[in-house]
Design a protein around this motif. Sequence first.
Motif, short mmCIF file in Angstrom:
data_model
loop_
_atom_site.label_atom_id
_atom_site.label_comp_id
_atom_site.label_asym_id
_atom_site.label_seq_id
_atom_site.Cartn_x
_atom_site.Cartn_y
_atom_site.Cartn_z
N THR A 1 38.46 29.75 43.41
CA THR A 1 38.97 30.68 42.41
C THR A 1 40.07 31.55 42.99
OG1 THR A 1 38.34 32.16 40.59
CG2 THR A 1 37.35 32.59 42.76
N ALA A 2 40.57 32.47 42.16
CA ALA A 2 41.65 33.36 42.56
C ALA A 2 41.18 34.29 43.67
CB ALA A 2 42.10 34.18 41.35
N PRO A 3 42.09 34.79 44.50
CA PRO A 3 41.72 35.71 45.58
C PRO A 3 41.44 37.11 45.03
CG PRO A 3 44.08 35.43 45.53
CD PRO A 3 43.54 34.50 44.49
N TYR B 1 48.88 39.65 43.11
CA TYR B 1 50.00 40.46 42.59
C TYR B 1 49.77 40.99 41.19
CZ TYR B 1 51.97 37.04 39.31
OH TYR B 1 52.19 36.21 38.25
N MET B 2 48.73 40.47 40.46
CA MET B 2 48.54 40.94 39.08
C MET B 2 47.06 40.94 38.69
SD MET B 2 48.43 38.00 36.55
CE MET B 2 49.48 38.70 35.30
N ALA B 3 46.77 41.76 37.67
CA ALA B 3 45.37 42.03 37.32
C ALA B 3 44.61 40.80 36.84
CB ALA B 3 45.33 43.12 36.25
N ASP B 4 45.25 39.93 36.07
CA ASP B 4 44.52 38.74 35.59
C ASP B 4 43.94 37.95 36.76
OD1 ASP B 4 44.93 39.19 32.91
OD2 ASP B 4 46.40 37.59 32.62
N ASP C 1 44.84 31.02 47.98
CA ASP C 1 45.90 31.90 48.47
C ASP C 1 46.41 32.77 47.33
OD1 ASP C 1 47.26 32.59 50.74
OD2 ASP C 1 48.61 30.86 50.75
N PRO C 2 46.74 34.04 47.58
CA PRO C 2 47.47 34.80 46.56
C PRO C 2 48.91 34.30 46.46
CG PRO C 2 47.22 36.12 48.55
CD PRO C 2 46.49 34.83 48.79
N VAL C 3 49.59 34.71 45.39
CA VAL C 3 50.99 34.33 45.22
C VAL C 3 51.81 34.80 46.42
CG1 VAL C 3 53.07 34.83 43.86
CG2 VAL C 3 50.93 34.21 42.71
N GLY D 1 48.70 42.91 47.03
CA GLY D 1 49.42 43.64 46.00
C GLY D 1 50.54 44.52 46.52
N PHE D 2 50.53 44.81 47.81
CA PHE D 2 51.59 45.63 48.40
C PHE D 2 52.70 44.79 49.03
CE2 PHE D 2 47.67 48.14 48.61
CZ PHE D 2 48.07 49.28 47.91
N GLY D 3 52.53 43.47 48.96
CA GLY D 3 53.54 42.58 49.54
C GLY D 3 53.30 42.27 51.01
N ASP D 4 52.15 42.72 51.54
CA ASP D 4 51.83 42.43 52.94
C ASP D 4 51.08 41.10 53.05
OD1 ASP D 4 52.91 44.84 53.86
OD2 ASP D 4 51.06 45.92 53.35
N PRO D 5 51.25 40.37 54.16
CA PRO D 5 50.54 39.10 54.33
C PRO D 5 49.03 39.30 54.27
CG PRO D 5 52.22 39.38 56.01
CD PRO D 5 52.11 40.69 55.30
N LEU D 6 48.33 38.41 53.56
CA LEU D 6 46.87 38.52 53.43
C LEU D 6 46.22 37.48 54.36
CD1 LEU D 6 44.78 40.09 51.65
CD2 LEU D 6 44.59 37.99 50.32
#
Length: 268
Positions: free
Chosen positions: A109-111, A115-118, A159-161, A166-171
């Motif tokens: 599933t999604a992480p 980057y977005m709430a959905d 993986d996130p987009v 959400g801050f643009g930092d590598p996860l």
Amino acid sequence: MAASTKRILAIHAHPDDVEFQCAGTLLLLKERGCRITIATMTPGDCGTAEMDAKAIAETRRAEAKKSAHILGAEYYCLEFRDLQIVHDNPTRKRVTEFIRRMNPDIVFTAPPVDYMADHEMTSRVVRDACFNASVPNYDTDSDEPAPPTEKIPHLYYMDPVQGSDGFGDPLPMGGLIDVSGVWEKKRAMLACHESQRNWLLRQHGIDEYLEMQARWSRRRGWEINVEYAEAFRQHRGHPYPHDDLLRSVLATPPEDELGLFADVPDNP
Ligand SMILES: [Zn+2]
């Protein structure tokens, strides 16, 4: 247990999310005889600036189904709506009922951070639903309820987009899978989502829909010295399964590729 008996569910927020982050791994699992289901929370009804919600939803359901067909997978849409996925009891019950019906061994599933709430809501709801599905007294309010599952499935986050929080930092992710061998098919699956090329250009200023996918996958591939890779992180919180079933299934024939699943270096 043979890989052929494994049931795999990949569930993300919108049509094309699975293709971006997970389709290569699903193709490898399919090659090992797994039964694959792709599901989206919404039909992508806000993914256009030109069509009304009903028309784009119909278009995107058809695109997702066409993509799943390339994989030899089933496709379901849970019919929530874009930008309206929330973590409430009706949502948790509907997704739990779906998990019970699918009865998967592995869920992607999604992480939790994206980057977005959905995406983030989908992650939280699916994580809950994997747990709730096994609780006998949890009532989903379905007219024809499926039986509770016998176990909590192995849960993996995609993986996130752009691999960023959400801050643009590598996860940080737990592991990378080499998908170079199935790259063309993964690309073909994403290409089924024709409506999104123009939409992304207008909304995000990004052209070359397919090239964007290639750039992300190449960057992950660089981390383990292969051409293309996908990243995952297993949810190992109590009481979810801790053993790495994904790694075990991918290690089975027909292709026992050494180094298929490599650990991420500490400082990539
Ligand atoms: Zn999405």
